[in-house]
Write a protein that holds these residues in place. Structure first.
Motif, PDB file in Angstrom:
ATOM      1  N   LEU A   4      30.584  20.276  47.740  1.00 40.41           N
ATOM      2  CA  LEU A   4      29.268  21.315  47.941  1.00 40.41           C
ATOM      3  C   LEU A   4      29.680  21.939  49.448  1.00 40.41           C
ATOM      4  O   LEU A   4      30.092  21.214  50.250  1.00 40.41           O
ATOM      5  N   PRO A   5      29.221  23.228  49.518  1.00 39.80           N
ATOM      6  CA  PRO A   5      29.207  23.388  50.960  1.00 39.80           C
ATOM      7  C   PRO A   5      28.145  22.878  51.922  1.00 39.80           C
ATOM      8  O   PRO A   5      27.283  22.191  51.510  1.00 39.80           O
TER       9      PRO A   5
ATOM     10  N   ILE B  17      20.898  22.503  48.946  1.00 38.92           N
ATOM     11  CA  ILE B  17      20.251  23.163  49.980  1.00 38.92           C
ATOM     12  C   ILE B  17      20.138  22.225  51.182  1.00 38.92           C
ATOM     13  O   ILE B  17      20.347  22.767  52.379  1.00 38.92           O
ATOM     14  N   LEU B  18      19.812  21.228  51.222  1.00 39.99           N
ATOM     15  CA  LEU B  18      19.711  20.109  52.255  1.00 39.99           C
ATOM     16  C   LEU B  18      20.902  20.072  52.985  1.00 39.99           C
ATOM     17  O   LEU B  18      21.115  20.183  54.215  1.00 39.99           O
ATOM     18  N   LEU B  19      21.899  19.682  52.338  1.00 38.85           N
ATOM     19  CA  LEU B  19      23.272  19.538  52.831  1.00 38.85           C
ATOM     20  C   LEU B  19      23.855  20.872  53.405  1.00 38.85           C
ATOM     21  O   LEU B  19      24.447  20.723  54.528  1.00 38.85           O
ATOM     22  N   LYS B  20      23.527  21.993  52.919  1.00 35.15           N
ATOM     23  CA  LYS B  20      23.942  23.057  53.533  1.00 35.15           C
ATOM     24  C   LYS B  20      23.600  23.664  54.506  1.00 35.15           C
ATOM     25  O   LYS B  20      24.142  24.257  55.590  1.00 35.15           O
ATOM     26  N   ASN B  21      22.214  23.288  54.858  1.00 33.09           N
ATOM     27  CA  ASN B  21      21.499  23.688  56.252  1.00 33.09           C
ATOM     28  C   ASN B  21      21.405  22.641  57.125  1.00 33.09           C
ATOM     29  O   ASN B  21      20.819  22.927  58.305  1.00 33.09           O
ATOM     30  N   SER B  22      21.695  21.287  56.828  1.00 35.20           N
ATOM     31  CA  SER B  22      21.603  20.354  57.811  1.00 35.20           C
ATOM     32  C   SER B  22      23.054  20.339  58.907  1.00 35.20           C
ATOM     33  O   SER B  22      23.913  19.665  58.408  1.00 35.20           O
TER      34      SER B  22
ATOM     35  N   GLU C  45      17.699  20.044  38.829  1.00 33.45           N
ATOM     36  CA  GLU C  45      16.824  20.304  39.923  1.00 33.45           C
ATOM     37  C   GLU C  45      16.791  19.413  41.046  1.00 33.45           C
ATOM     38  O   GLU C  45      16.870  20.167  42.447  1.00 33.45           O
ATOM     39  N   GLU C  46      17.123  18.274  41.045  1.00 37.98           N
ATOM     40  CA  GLU C  46      17.391  17.464  42.256  1.00 37.98           C
ATOM     41  C   GLU C  46      18.757  17.648  42.812  1.00 37.98           C
ATOM     42  O   GLU C  46      18.774  17.804  44.203  1.00 37.98           O
TER      43      GLU C  46
ATOM     44  N   VAL D  87      14.549  29.551  49.942  1.00 39.44           N
ATOM     45  CA  VAL D  87      13.784  28.377  49.951  1.00 39.44           C
ATOM     46  C   VAL D  87      13.654  27.967  51.576  1.00 39.44           C
ATOM     47  O   VAL D  87      12.755  27.366  51.993  1.00 39.44           O
ATOM     48  N   LEU D  88      14.814  28.107  52.395  1.00 36.56           N
ATOM     49  CA  LEU D  88      14.758  27.384  53.775  1.00 36.56           C
ATOM     50  C   LEU D  88      14.836  28.914  54.761  1.00 36.56           C
ATOM     51  O   LEU D  88      15.853  28.895  55.682  1.00 36.56           O
ATOM     52  N   ASP D  89      14.111  29.974  54.456  1.00 33.46           N
ATOM     53  CA  ASP D  89      14.281  31.048  55.346  1.00 33.46           C
ATOM     54  C   ASP D  89      12.976  31.508  55.726  1.00 33.46           C
ATOM     55  O   ASP D  89      12.137  31.807  55.242  1.00 33.46           O
TER      56      ASP D  89
END
Length: 484
Positions: A458-459, A409-414, A402-403, A377-379
């Motif tokens: 979470l990661p 995803i947001l936490l993992k990539n920020s 879903e939320e 999704v963020l690639d």
């Protein structure tokens, strides 16, 4: 026998204060008295004429005149019009600072025109005309369109406005037009070109009739708001092409269904924009219109979009890769309905916002579990997530799968995140079921406590940030600071 003598306090007359000095209200300068009377409704101000001979006509020269007529009885209309006539006829040379005429019933158009002409002669500065039962073609006096003292003008009339050939508002800074239909392309263009010092313009539910192209150009325009009607108002199937030249424009708001084609040119100074759309006709044409409008906002620092913007951009998928960079954008907000993190339009905007610091989802966010498992999704990951994004907010949070996937995803990539805020949904209870209130509170607290623990595990991309839960009902929040 002891007696008590009660000496009455002397009564103050109109000419004496407590020290016996002549400083009564009646001795104040007339300018001050007029200012005091201007805070009263015009009918109450008129009643002060019975106080003394000095007050007999003082009320007639107050700077602010506001006339409101709601009732439709013939007698009421007649009394109202006679009263307005009398007030204006009693004025001498005093300036009218503000004149308001708000009527929900049909009035004599010629009388209305006479009143407006009188305000112009008295060098009116703020004029507000609301004629809610106005229909067909309506003319305003020509002298209004060349009034040199007018600073603020508000017109709300569901009519076809007949414009004069000569228009020049040399001092008009604030203009609001509601429910007006423009029919003549040349005169309408003259109207929007005769505003040399205009700073604030609002167009609400206006119709463009037979106009194919309309140009709004004012060298000092700072704020522009356009609210479209929910129905098509142009005689042409493709609507009107509205060109906005905003060399000094700082803020732009749009709300509507894209019945018309809007485009901003020379908007180099634009700092803030809000786009709210609810597309009824989801087509390539509207997708292209939204793409073009959004592309013309590339210089903004603060951008607020409804989820409808992302939905209609789906129909302009081929154009999204050509969307310009939002190099100045630092704050991005989404409102309306929950946003899908997997939206191609959203990802394109994020990937073109390298300096984004603040990201908010005011109506929530979601992501299907399939997308999360695929982890694409963020690639590629937007560059702002790696270097600038410090604050994320998710409202109406209820912890569904879903939320949770989207937040994960947001936490993992920020990587540089400093604070994440989530506002939880209200407790489900009512006064009719008050006995269940505390048990419901306990269940919700337990639910969100478990959710917080899951988020802590979470990661994460950032090693040190604040994770906050806000509860709107309790007016409090639980906080977790440190490594999450």
């Amino acid at each position: 026998m002891e007696t008590t003598c009660v000496i009455p306090k002397p009564r103050l007359n109109e000419e004496e204060d407590i020290d016996g000095n002549s400083k009564s209200l009646g001795k104040l300068p007339e300018e001050v008295l007029r200012h005091i009377l201007s805070f009263l409704p015009i009918e109450d101000a008129a009643r002060t004429s019975v106080l003394s001979k000095r007050w007999e006509y003082l009320w007639a020269s107050i700077p602010n005149l506001d006339f409101l007529l709601l009732r439709s009885a013939k007698r009421d209309i007649t009394l109202f019009m006679n009263f307005v006539d009398r007030v204006l006829s009693l004025r001498k040379s005093s300036v009218i600072k503000r004149f308001t005429l708000c009527c929900y019933v049909i009035l004599d158009a010629s009388r209305v025109s006479t009143w407006i002409s009188a305000t112009v002669r008295h060098k009116v500065q703020e004029l507000r005309i609301e004629l809610h039962d106005c229909k067909g073609v309506f003319s305003l006096p020509y002298c209004l369109f060349t009034c040199e003292t007018l600073i603020s003008l508000h017109l709300d009339m569901p009519c076809i406005l007949k414009l004069p050939t000569t228009i020049c508002f040399s001092n008009l800074k604030i203009l609001t037009i509601e429910n007006v239909t423009f029919s003549d392309e040349y005169l309408t263009q003259q109207f929007f070109s005769g505003l040399p010092v205009l700073e604030n313009l609002k167009l609400c539910r206006c119709g463009w009739g037979h106009l194919k192209v309309m140009r709004i150009s004012s060298p000092k325009l700072h704020f522009l708001s356009i609210v479209e009607s929910h129905v098509q108002t142009s005689s042409f199937k493709d609507g009107c092409r509205v060109i906005i030249v905003g060399g000094s424009l700082k803020e732009f708001h749009y709300n509507g269904c894209l019945f018309n084609d809007y485009c901003l040119h020379e908007s180099f100074s634009l700092e803030k924009a809000e786009i709210d759309t609810f597309i009824l006709d989801k087509s390539k044409k509207n997708g292209y219109r939204m793409y073009k409008l959004l592309s013309s906002l590339s210089n903004v620092k603060f951008l607020k979009l409804s989820n409808g913007v992302l939905e209609v951009l789906i129909y302009a998928t081929k154009l999204l890769p050509r969307m310009p960079m939002f190099n100045n954008l630092v704050s991005l907000l989404f409102d309306g309905l929950s946003v899908d993190l997997d939206s191609e339009a959203l990802l394109n905007i994020l990937q073109r916002s390298p300096c984004l610091e603040k990201l908010e989802f005011l109506a929530g966010i979601a992501l299907s579990s399939n997308c999360e498992e695929d982890d694409w999704v963020l690639d590629p990951v937007p560059s702002c997530f790696l270097s600038h994004l410090k604050y994320i907010k998710v409202d109406t949070h209820d912890g569904n799968k879903e939320e949770f996937s989207a937040i994960k995803i947001l936490l993992k990539n920020s990587l540089v995140l400093e604070e994440m805020v989530m506002t939880c949904t209200e407790y489900t209870w009512s006064f009719d079921e008050f006995e269940h209130f505390f048990s419901n509170v306990e269940k919700n607290l337990e639910k969100h406590s478990n959710l917080r623990k899951q988020l802590e595990e979470l990661p994460r991309g950032s090693q040190n940030y604040s994770l906050r839960f806000y509860k709107s009902f309790l007016k409090k929040y639980w906080g977790y600071r440190g490594t999450v």
